[in-house]
Design a protein around this motif. Structure first.
Motif, PDB file in Angstrom:
ATOM      1  N   GLU A  12       0.816  -1.204   0.000  1.00 15.53           N
ATOM      2  CA  GLU A  12       0.000   0.000   0.000  1.00 15.53           C
ATOM      3  C   GLU A  12       0.857   1.264   0.000  1.00 15.53           C
ATOM      4  OE1 GLU A  12      -3.926   0.431   0.410  1.00 15.53           O
ATOM      5  OE2 GLU A  12      -3.139  -1.014  -1.029  1.00 15.53           O
ATOM      6  N   ARG A  13       2.082   1.142   0.461  1.00 17.22           N
ATOM      7  CA  ARG A  13       2.996   2.290   0.483  1.00 17.22           C
ATOM      8  C   ARG A  13       3.886   2.343  -0.759  1.00 17.22           C
ATOM      9  NH1 ARG A  13       1.434   1.045   5.461  1.00 17.22           N
ATOM     10  NH2 ARG A  13       1.432   2.622   7.118  1.00 17.22           N
ATOM     11  N   GLY A  14       3.564   1.511  -1.728  1.00 14.38           N
ATOM     12  CA  GLY A  14       4.233   1.588  -3.022  1.00 14.38           C
ATOM     13  C   GLY A  14       5.442   0.691  -3.205  1.00 14.38           C
ATOM     14  N   PHE A  15       5.739  -0.155  -2.219  1.00 15.99           N
ATOM     15  CA  PHE A  15       6.883  -1.058  -2.344  1.00 15.99           C
ATOM     16  C   PHE A  15       6.462  -2.342  -3.059  1.00 15.99           C
ATOM     17  CE2 PHE A  15       7.802   1.584   1.341  1.00 15.99           C
ATOM     18  CZ  PHE A  15       9.096   2.010   1.068  1.00 15.99           C
ATOM     19  N   LYS A  16       7.325  -2.869  -3.881  1.00 19.59           N
ATOM     20  CA  LYS A  16       7.076  -4.137  -4.537  1.00 19.59           C
ATOM     21  C   LYS A  16       7.422  -5.262  -3.555  1.00 19.59           C
ATOM     22  CE  LYS A  16       5.860  -2.472  -8.547  1.00 19.59           C
ATOM     23  NZ  LYS A  16       4.479  -2.635  -9.069  1.00 19.59           N
ATOM     24  N   VAL A  17       6.500  -6.206  -3.412  1.00 22.46           N
ATOM     25  CA  VAL A  17       6.661  -7.264  -2.427  1.00 22.46           C
ATOM     26  C   VAL A  17       6.640  -8.626  -3.108  1.00 22.46           C
ATOM     27  CG1 VAL A  17       5.663  -8.386  -0.393  1.00 22.46           C
ATOM     28  CG2 VAL A  17       5.550  -5.887  -0.620  1.00 22.46           C
ATOM     29  N   ARG A  18       7.626  -9.435  -2.764  1.00 21.04           N
ATOM     30  CA  ARG A  18       7.608 -10.846  -3.133  1.00 21.04           C
ATOM     31  C   ARG A  18       7.206 -11.633  -1.886  1.00 21.04           C
ATOM     32  NH1 ARG A  18      12.878 -12.319  -6.965  1.00 21.04           N
ATOM     33  NH2 ARG A  18      12.088 -11.315  -8.865  1.00 21.04           N
ATOM     34  N   LEU A  19       6.016 -12.216  -1.942  1.00 22.04           N
ATOM     35  CA  LEU A  19       5.482 -12.948  -0.799  1.00 22.04           C
ATOM     36  C   LEU A  19       5.708 -14.446  -1.021  1.00 22.04           C
ATOM     37  CD1 LEU A  19       3.884 -13.059   1.870  1.00 22.04           C
ATOM     38  CD2 LEU A  19       1.774 -13.028   0.511  1.00 22.04           C
ATOM     39  N   TYR A  20       6.549 -15.039  -0.206  1.00 26.24           N
ATOM     40  CA  TYR A  20       6.881 -16.452  -0.333  1.00 26.24           C
ATOM     41  C   TYR A  20       5.999 -17.292   0.595  1.00 26.24           C
ATOM     42  CZ  TYR A  20      11.134 -15.057  -2.816  1.00 26.24           C
ATOM     43  OH  TYR A  20      12.021 -14.534  -3.724  1.00 26.24           O
ATOM     44  N   GLU A  21       5.385 -18.328   0.035  1.00 23.07           N
ATOM     45  CA  GLU A  21       4.545 -19.229   0.821  1.00 23.07           C
ATOM     46  C   GLU A  21       4.771 -20.664   0.333  1.00 23.07           C
ATOM     47  OE1 GLU A  21       2.687 -21.181   3.232  1.00 23.07           O
ATOM     48  OE2 GLU A  21       2.540 -19.018   3.619  1.00 23.07           O
ATOM     49  N   VAL A  22       4.985 -21.584   1.265  1.00 30.52           N
ATOM     50  CA  VAL A  22       5.354 -22.964   0.927  1.00 30.52           C
ATOM     51  C   VAL A  22       4.175 -23.932   0.989  1.00 30.52           C
ATOM     52  CG1 VAL A  22       5.951 -23.658   3.290  1.00 30.52           C
ATOM     53  CG2 VAL A  22       7.161 -24.698   1.345  1.00 30.52           C
ATOM     54  N   LYS A  23       2.999 -23.491   1.407  1.00 30.88           N
ATOM     55  CA  LYS A  23       1.882 -24.404   1.682  1.00 30.88           C
ATOM     56  C   LYS A  23       1.506 -25.306   0.504  1.00 30.88           C
ATOM     57  CE  LYS A  23      -1.645 -23.047   4.124  1.00 30.88           C
ATOM     58  NZ  LYS A  23      -2.820 -22.270   4.549  1.00 30.88           N
ATOM     59  N   LYS A  24       1.519 -24.748  -0.703  1.00 34.11           N
ATOM     60  CA  LYS A  24       1.117 -25.562  -1.862  1.00 34.11           C
ATOM     61  C   LYS A  24       2.122 -26.669  -2.152  1.00 34.11           C
ATOM     62  CE  LYS A  24      -1.735 -22.175  -4.297  1.00 34.11           C
ATOM     63  NZ  LYS A  24      -1.931 -21.423  -5.562  1.00 34.11           N
ATOM     64  N   ILE A  25       3.332 -26.503  -1.680  1.00 31.50           N
ATOM     65  CA  ILE A  25       4.389 -27.490  -1.902  1.00 31.50           C
ATOM     66  C   ILE A  25       4.505 -28.446  -0.716  1.00 31.50           C
ATOM     67  CG2 ILE A  25       6.876 -27.799  -2.293  1.00 31.50           C
ATOM     68  CD1 ILE A  25       6.876 -24.928  -3.425  1.00 31.50           C
ATOM     69  N   GLN A  26       4.392 -27.892   0.478  1.00 26.98           N
ATOM     70  CA  GLN A  26       4.642 -28.670   1.692  1.00 26.98           C
ATOM     71  C   GLN A  26       3.845 -28.082   2.855  1.00 26.98           C
ATOM     72  OE1 GLN A  26       8.812 -28.801   2.786  1.00 26.98           O
ATOM     73  NE2 GLN A  26       8.318 -29.123   4.942  1.00 26.98           N
ATOM     74  N   LYS A  27       2.776 -28.745   3.258  1.00 25.21           N
ATOM     75  CA  LYS A  27       1.994 -28.306   4.409  1.00 25.21           C
ATOM     76  C   LYS A  27       2.592 -28.882   5.684  1.00 25.21           C
ATOM     77  CE  LYS A  27      -2.525 -27.644   2.207  1.00 25.21           C
ATOM     78  NZ  LYS A  27      -2.051 -27.813   0.831  1.00 25.21           N
ATOM     79  N   ASN A  28       2.461 -28.117   6.782  1.00 25.82           N
ATOM     80  CA  ASN A  28       2.862 -28.681   8.064  1.00 25.82           C
ATOM     81  C   ASN A  28       1.715 -29.512   8.629  1.00 25.82           C
ATOM     82  OD1 ASN A  28       1.084 -26.950   9.628  1.00 25.82           O
ATOM     83  ND2 ASN A  28       2.545 -25.299   9.292  1.00 25.82           N
ATOM     84  N   GLU A  29       1.898 -30.045   9.841  1.00 25.78           N
ATOM     85  CA  GLU A  29       0.947 -31.026  10.367  1.00 25.78           C
ATOM     86  C   GLU A  29      -0.413 -30.462  10.743  1.00 25.78           C
ATOM     87  OE1 GLU A  29       3.945 -30.331  13.870  1.00 25.78           O
ATOM     88  OE2 GLU A  29       3.953 -30.271  11.679  1.00 25.78           O
ATOM     89  N   ILE A  30      -0.566 -29.146  10.802  1.00 24.67           N
ATOM     90  CA  ILE A  30      -1.867 -28.603  11.200  1.00 24.67           C
ATOM     91  C   ILE A  30      -2.546 -27.800  10.096  1.00 24.67           C
ATOM     92  CG2 ILE A  30      -1.282 -28.560  13.643  1.00 24.67           C
ATOM     93  CD1 ILE A  30      -0.886 -25.538  13.383  1.00 24.67           C
ATOM     94  N   GLN A  31      -1.884 -27.563   9.003  1.00 23.00           N
ATOM     95  CA  GLN A  31      -2.486 -26.809   7.900  1.00 23.00           C
ATOM     96  C   GLN A  31      -3.397 -27.708   7.072  1.00 23.00           C
ATOM     97  OE1 GLN A  31       1.154 -25.376   6.129  1.00 23.00           O
ATOM     98  NE2 GLN A  31       0.958 -23.369   7.080  1.00 23.00           N
ATOM     99  N   LYS A  32      -4.536 -27.164   6.649  1.00 23.23           N
ATOM    100  CA  LYS A  32      -5.523 -27.947   5.908  1.00 23.23           C
ATOM    101  C   LYS A  32      -5.780 -27.410   4.504  1.00 23.23           C
ATOM    102  CE  LYS A  32      -6.294 -30.427   9.605  1.00 23.23           C
ATOM    103  NZ  LYS A  32      -5.770 -31.814   9.713  1.00 23.23           N
ATOM    104  N   THR A  33      -5.525 -26.127   4.259  1.00 20.90           N
ATOM    105  CA  THR A  33      -5.869 -25.509   2.982  1.00 20.90           C
ATOM    106  C   THR A  33      -4.652 -24.805   2.386  1.00 20.90           C
ATOM    107  OG1 THR A  33      -6.462 -23.269   3.741  1.00 20.90           O
ATOM    108  CG2 THR A  33      -8.109 -25.009   4.027  1.00 20.90           C
ATOM    109  N   ASP A  34      -4.817 -24.339   1.150  1.00 18.49           N
ATOM    110  CA  ASP A  34      -3.773 -23.543   0.495  1.00 18.49           C
ATOM    111  C   ASP A  34      -3.981 -22.048   0.714  1.00 18.49           C
ATOM    112  OD1 ASP A  34      -2.550 -25.806  -0.531  1.00 18.49           O
ATOM    113  OD2 ASP A  34      -3.645 -25.742  -2.431  1.00 18.49           O
ATOM    114  N   LEU A  35      -4.989 -21.677   1.481  1.00 17.43           N
ATOM    115  CA  LEU A  35      -5.348 -20.274   1.648  1.00 17.43           C
ATOM    116  C   LEU A  35      -4.413 -19.552   2.606  1.00 17.43           C
ATOM    117  CD1 LEU A  35      -9.224 -20.682   1.915  1.00 17.43           C
ATOM    118  CD2 LEU A  35      -7.882 -20.040  -0.108  1.00 17.43           C
ATOM    119  N   PHE A  36      -4.326 -18.233   2.444  1.00 19.29           N
ATOM    120  CA  PHE A  36      -3.505 -17.396   3.313  1.00 19.29           C
ATOM    121  C   PHE A  36      -4.243 -17.142   4.632  1.00 19.29           C
ATOM    122  CE2 PHE A  36      -1.615 -15.114  -0.665  1.00 19.29           C
ATOM    123  CZ  PHE A  36      -1.000 -16.302  -1.039  1.00 19.29           C
ATOM    124  N   GLY A  37      -3.468 -16.839   5.672  1.00 19.49           N
ATOM    125  CA  GLY A  37      -4.066 -16.483   6.958  1.00 19.49           C
ATOM    126  C   GLY A  37      -4.951 -17.569   7.519  1.00 19.49           C
TER     127      GLY A  37
END
Length: 431
Positions: free
Chosen positions: A21-46
């Motif tokens: 929102e302040r104009g910076f370019k952000v690369r957001l890295y997320e591993v869920k689609k490749i490797q979920k941990n033991e409590i994650q159930k979905t590919d969704l953020f947050g």
């Protein structure tokens, strides 16, 4: 100018959004689609893996004040939470799937955010915020330990089971509020003293999932498994998750000896989680113990409780008040990995890390948030070098500086703390 944000949980999403929102370019890295941990159930953020509530809205307590502060700071996570709110008396509860889907859409479609599905594990000189959470992948843990040292800290956290509404026998339960105040949105299971004692006896002898021998049982106080509370004594349950709270069933003149409560977990009102029933019991034992409760004999359990280890860094030795690594200025941390505990607390740390990163990138001096605010006090707590050993912390009024004025009434004192916090935040934003 580009920033890496590692982890699309609550802290990472907040940090990425504030920077974008302040104009910076952000690369957001997320591993869920490749490797979920033991409590994650979905590919969704947050993803809300424990409770579906952001706790109380009341400005008479710390988390309510924290919400008001985050609102002033235009928190995207808090805004989405209100947009996906479901009935829960005084608490801000959400439909967890709707919440995560909406947050995912906002973040992934932002013109300044590029989402990268990757196990980020190379920390270089590029500006980076690590918000990988308490279940950080092993590769990233190794990369972090090269910077923070090998002295890893952790605590054990647990989540509660969820049952279907249609499987509850409503002839044996009643509707009321969480603390006898509100619109009666909680399903209440009454227990007399005899039933409570019999159930307690079964709970304390139920089989638990064995922990690896190298893991010492260090439980976060706010999420101790219900069986641990029970083994410490009956009063821990009666003053905690099974408190009767002076609740009255229809036609009754006297409150039950104990009450188990269930809270709505989705927008279509089909799922309910058992409040305060975080557990490490084996799944067959969970089913047996739950079905001993009145009204839950035929309960359909769609998610069992689980115990997991939360890793966090020794922030007082590593981070300054902007959550910046003191020995590596381009690196910041946010979220539970810093030692804050709770959804909104993680959001707040993502906000602070983003503001700290903005100051770093623009070569300005970072102005810490006032310690009179909950966010400022919480940040000060996890970065205060006076701590010999960090213990995870939720928002609470005890970490705020004391008031000079004396109060005879706690409600008046809490209101004064709230007024001071919000005035301090508003003054901070005008600078």
């Amino acid at each position: 100018m580009q920033v890496n944000v590692v982890g699309a949980g609550l802290a990472g999403c907040e940090a990425a959004f504030q920077l974008a929102e302040r104009g910076f370019k952000v690369r957001l890295y997320e591993v869920k689609k490749i490797q979920k941990n033991e409590i994650q159930k979905t590919d969704l953020f947050g993803e809300l893996v424990c409770s579906n509530t952001f706790r109380s809205n009341s400005l008479k307590n710390a988390v309510g004040i924290l919400k008001a502060e985050l609102k002033l700071l235009n928190s995207v996570v808090l805004n989405v939470a209100y947009e996906t709110q479901i009935p829960s008396d005084d608490a801000l509860a959400v439909d967890r799937n709707n919440f995560s889907q909406k947050l995912t859409d906002i973040i992934s479609k932002h013109e300044n955010i590029e989402v990268i599905d990757l196990d980020f594990c190379e920390i270089d000189e590029n500006p980076t915020i690590i918000a990988s959470g308490p279940l950080t992948t092993l590769k990233l843990q190794e990369a972090i330990s090269k910077i923070t040292g090998k002295n890893k800290l952790f605590f054990l956290d647990a989540s509660a089971p969820i049952v279907t509404k249609e499987s509850i026998n409503f002839d044996e339960v009643f509707w009321a509020s969480r603390h006898n105040q509100g619109n009666g949105n909680y399903i209440c299971i009454p227990l007399d003293e005899e039933k409570f004692n019999a159930w307690h006896d079964e709970l304390i002898k139920a089989e638990v999932v064995a922990l690896p021998e190298f893991e010492k049982e260090i439980f976060f106080n706010g999420c101790q498994p219900v069986e641990i509370l029970a083994k410490k004594g009956k009063r821990n349950l009666l003053n905690g998750p099974l408190s009767a709270n002076k609740l009255l069933a229809p036609g009754q003149e006297k409150p039950p000896f104990a009450v188990v409560q269930l809270r709505q977990d989705d927008a279509i009102d089909s799922l309910y989680n058992i409040v305060g029933f975080q557990t490490n019991l084996k799944w067959p034992e969970q089913e047996r113990i739950i079905k001993l409760l009145p009204g839950l004999k035929e309960a359909q359990i769609i998610r069992y409780g689980v115990l997991h280890k939360n890793n966090y860094i020794n922030s007082p030795k590593i981070l300054n008040p902007s959550l910046q690594v003191m020995r590596k200025k381009s690196l910041f941390f946010a979220g539970q990995i810093t030692g804050v505990e709770g959804y909104l607390e993680s959001v707040a740390s993502g906000m602070v890390a983003a503001l700290g990163m903005v100051a770093f990138l623009t070569k300005q001096k970072f102005q810490p948030l006032p310690q009179e605010t909950v966010i400022g006090a919480l940040t000060n707590y996890v970065t205060n070098s006076k701590h010999k050993k960090l213990k995870p912390m939720k928002a609470n009024l005890a970490i705020l500086p004391p008031m000079e004025q004396q109060f005879s009434d706690r409600k008046l004192k809490n209101q004064a703390l709230c007024d001071r916090a919000l005035a301090s935040m508003e003054a901070y934003l005008l600078k």
